[in-house]
Design an enzyme around this catalytic site. Structure first.
Site, mmCIF file in Angstrom:
data_model
loop_
_atom_site.group_PDB
_atom_site.id
_atom_site.type_symbol
_atom_site.label_atom_id
_atom_site.label_comp_id
_atom_site.label_asym_id
_atom_site.label_seq_id
_atom_site.Cartn_x
_atom_site.Cartn_y
_atom_site.Cartn_z
ATOM 1 N N GLU A 164 0.918 -1.167 -0.186
ATOM 2 C CA GLU A 164 0.058 -0.108 -0.050
ATOM 3 C C GLU A 164 0.769 1.264 0.058
ATOM 4 O OE1 GLU A 164 -3.147 -0.124 -1.120
ATOM 5 O OE2 GLU A 164 -3.580 -1.447 0.596
ATOM 6 N N THR A 169 2.674 2.038 -2.208
ATOM 7 C CA THR A 169 4.173 1.815 -2.911
ATOM 8 C C THR A 169 3.926 2.195 -4.310
ATOM 9 O OG1 THR A 169 3.262 -0.520 -3.362
ATOM 10 C CG2 THR A 169 4.560 -0.050 -1.216
ATOM 11 N N SER A 200 -12.094 1.247 -5.802
ATOM 12 C CA SER A 200 -11.724 1.590 -6.830
ATOM 13 C C SER A 200 -12.821 1.660 -7.824
ATOM 14 C CB SER A 200 -10.460 0.711 -7.455
ATOM 15 O OG SER A 200 -9.365 1.130 -6.842
ATOM 16 N N SER A 201 -13.891 2.242 -7.394
ATOM 17 C CA SER A 201 -15.228 2.223 -8.311
ATOM 18 C C SER A 201 -14.588 3.218 -9.713
ATOM 19 C CB SER A 201 -16.364 2.772 -7.682
ATOM 20 O OG SER A 201 -16.223 4.270 -6.870
ATOM 21 N N SER A 202 -13.809 4.218 -9.324
ATOM 22 C CA SER A 202 -13.660 5.121 -10.392
ATOM 23 C C SER A 202 -12.673 4.689 -11.598
ATOM 24 C CB SER A 202 -12.643 6.324 -9.817
ATOM 25 O OG SER A 202 -11.723 6.050 -8.849
ATOM 26 N N GLU A 250 -7.265 10.011 -14.720
ATOM 27 C CA GLU A 250 -7.841 10.252 -13.341
ATOM 28 C C GLU A 250 -6.776 11.583 -12.692
ATOM 29 O OE1 GLU A 250 -9.020 7.097 -11.314
ATOM 30 O OE2 GLU A 250 -8.032 7.701 -9.327
ATOM 31 N N ASP A 253 -4.642 0.905 -9.545
ATOM 32 C CA ASP A 253 -6.107 0.487 -9.507
ATOM 33 C C ASP A 253 -6.285 0.109 -11.139
ATOM 34 O OD1 ASP A 253 -5.895 1.172 -6.917
ATOM 35 O OD2 ASP A 253 -6.923 3.198 -7.291
HETATM 36 C C1 GLA Z 1 -5.372 4.520 -3.915
HETATM 37 C C2 GLA Z 1 -4.650 4.861 -5.267
HETATM 38 C C3 GLA Z 1 -3.706 3.910 -5.640
HETATM 39 C C4 GLA Z 1 -2.504 3.777 -4.488
HETATM 40 C C5 GLA Z 1 -3.294 3.078 -3.163
HETATM 41 C C6 GLA Z 1 -2.558 3.176 -2.114
HETATM 42 O O1 GLA Z 1 -6.054 3.563 -4.188
HETATM 43 O O2 GLA Z 1 -5.457 5.074 -6.165
HETATM 44 O O3 GLA Z 1 -2.966 4.442 -6.742
HETATM 45 O O4 GLA Z 1 -1.636 4.647 -4.344
HETATM 46 O O5 GLA Z 1 -4.208 4.514 -2.870
HETATM 47 O O6 GLA Z 1 -2.100 2.013 -2.296
#
Ligand code: GLA
Length: 394
Positions: A40, A42, A132-134, A171, A183
């Site tokens: 996360e 990263t 990650s709905s977007s 995005e 995502d």
């Molecule tokens: C969100 C962002 C990703 C990622 C995560 C954290 O989901 O969209 O790109 O940075 O946070 O890991």
């Protein structure tokens, strides 16, 4: 979670398209939300992450137009949004439609021949849940455009990776969220029954078999329903802190720092906050490698320990957790989860737990009870399996 099947949503979005635009759509495409197993914050540090695609998907019924107009309707929102492709900007069209229009903007800017569209979207990915709905919306539209304009970008991993990069640009620039790219890669590149090991420095990907059911366990997602927004300043602040630390250390990204050199490296930073951020990123990247090894060895107990360590690091060093996420993960552990951690950007959103198959109801119930006790909004828990990437449905 009571949920509509893919076939039901395809039928619903097709009917909605016919009602709105007076003709059948050229087709229906869909793309999944994701949870990140580990790795996360990263991705924007050139690091490793390990997402799976969710069964929850966003569906787009789409027809090609002969002009440059984009007309967009969502089953989850009021009204129709319209914009000409050349008028798309960070200010237009705004709201959810920016994620649709942004994809066309990014594809055209990259030199791909794309034109206007009529689009109706419908989704089973919960909004604002850090799932990650977007990205699912962007990738469903990208899949439709690829097929309708004969771009062939879904046909190869390279094409899908290029698409993912363009959706990230949409995005970042048009929707104004400075996210890192995991995502969109997850939504386009994850396979069924596998987690995607994504190397954000080289762009390399590897499918890692991920079948908890086969091992008598389940992956339980809990949407804490705590407020969460990536466009607020916190995510950008974490990203800035990492980029600043990389400059101080004279490296392109924090990925360059070997875990063995961590202590010496931290000594070269003069703020405690920077030390915490760097320590999280470097140890988290290492945890991804260890998790992949443990998964390949079938050692779920070790995966659970790594989940717990990741959560602690995100809570204490990166400071992106919140009370609801901490209560949900602690309660899951107390009721038999092998490990639990927040997933996604944090500051709310969802957590995941590896739970013995026979204890899923118990854990979900215990988390709900703990939330009630604390006076939090009731959470929503559901078990998920690693599912299919973006594709055409009809
Ligand atoms: C969100 C962002 C990703 C990622 C995560 C954290 O989901 O969209 O790109 O940075 O946070 O890991």
């Amino acid at each position: 979670m009571s949920e509509r099947s893919g076939a039901e949503v395809v039928a619903a979005v097709t009917a909605a398209f016919e009602r709105t635009f007076g003709a059948a759509p050229d087709g229906v495409w869909s793309a999944p939300g994701r949870v990140n197993l580990i790795g996360e914050h990263t991705d924007y540090n050139g690091g490793l992450c390990l997402p799976i695609a969710l069964p929850q998907r966003t569906f787009a019924a789409v027809s090609r137009r002969d002009d440059d107009l984009v007309r967009m309707v969502s089953a989850q929102q009021e009204g129709t949004s319209e914009v000409e492709i050349d008028d798309i900007s960070p200010d237009r069209p705004g709201g959810w439609a920016a994620y649709v229009a942004g994809v066309l903007w990014a594809l055209r800017r990259d030199g791909l021949e794309v034109g206007g569209l009529d689009v109706v979207v419908d989704s089973t990915v919960p909004f604002g849940a850090g799932l990650s709905s977007s990205a699912a919306l962007e990738c469903a539209v990208a899949a439709a455009v690829s097929d309708l304009h004969g771009l062939g970008l879904l046909d190869s991993a390279e094409g899908r990776a290029r698409f993912a990069a363009l959706c990230v640009e949409a995005e970042n620039v048009i929707a104004g969220a400075p996210t890192g790219g995991m995502d969109q890669s997850a939504s386009l590149l994850c396979d069924e029954a596998a987690a995607l090991l994504l190397d954000c420095r080289s762009g390399d990907t590897e499918q890692v078999p991920f079948d908890l059911a086969g091992a008598g366990h389940a992956l339980l997602v809990t949407d804490t329903r705590a407020e969460h927004a990536l466009v607020d300043g916190q995510y950008a602040a974490r990203r800035d802190a990492c980029e600043q630390a990389a400059r101080v250390l004279g490296v392109e990204t924090l990925r360059e720092i070997a875990p063995a050199d961590l202590d010496g490296t931290l000594g070269r930073l003069d703020s405690e906050e920077q030390r915490q951020r760097v320590r999280h990123v470097v140890t988290e990247i290492e945890r991804v490698t260890l998790t992949v090894g443990a998964l390949r060895a079938g050692d779920l107990a070790e995966v659970g320990r790594l989940f717990d360590a990741s959560h602690a690091s995100l809570r204490d060093d990166y400071e992106v957790s919140c009370d609801e996420l901490d209560v949900a993960t602690a309660t899951a552990r107390a009721h038999g989860a092998l490990g639990a951690r927040m997933t996604g950007g944090g500051f709310g959103g969802s957590c995941i737990a590896i739970v013995p198959a026979g204890r899923v109801e118990e854990v979900a119930g215990a988390v709900a009870a703990a939330f009630e006790e604390h006076g939090y909004t009731p959470p929503v828990s559901f078990a998920v399996v690693a599912s299919a990437p973006a594709h055409r449905d009809a």
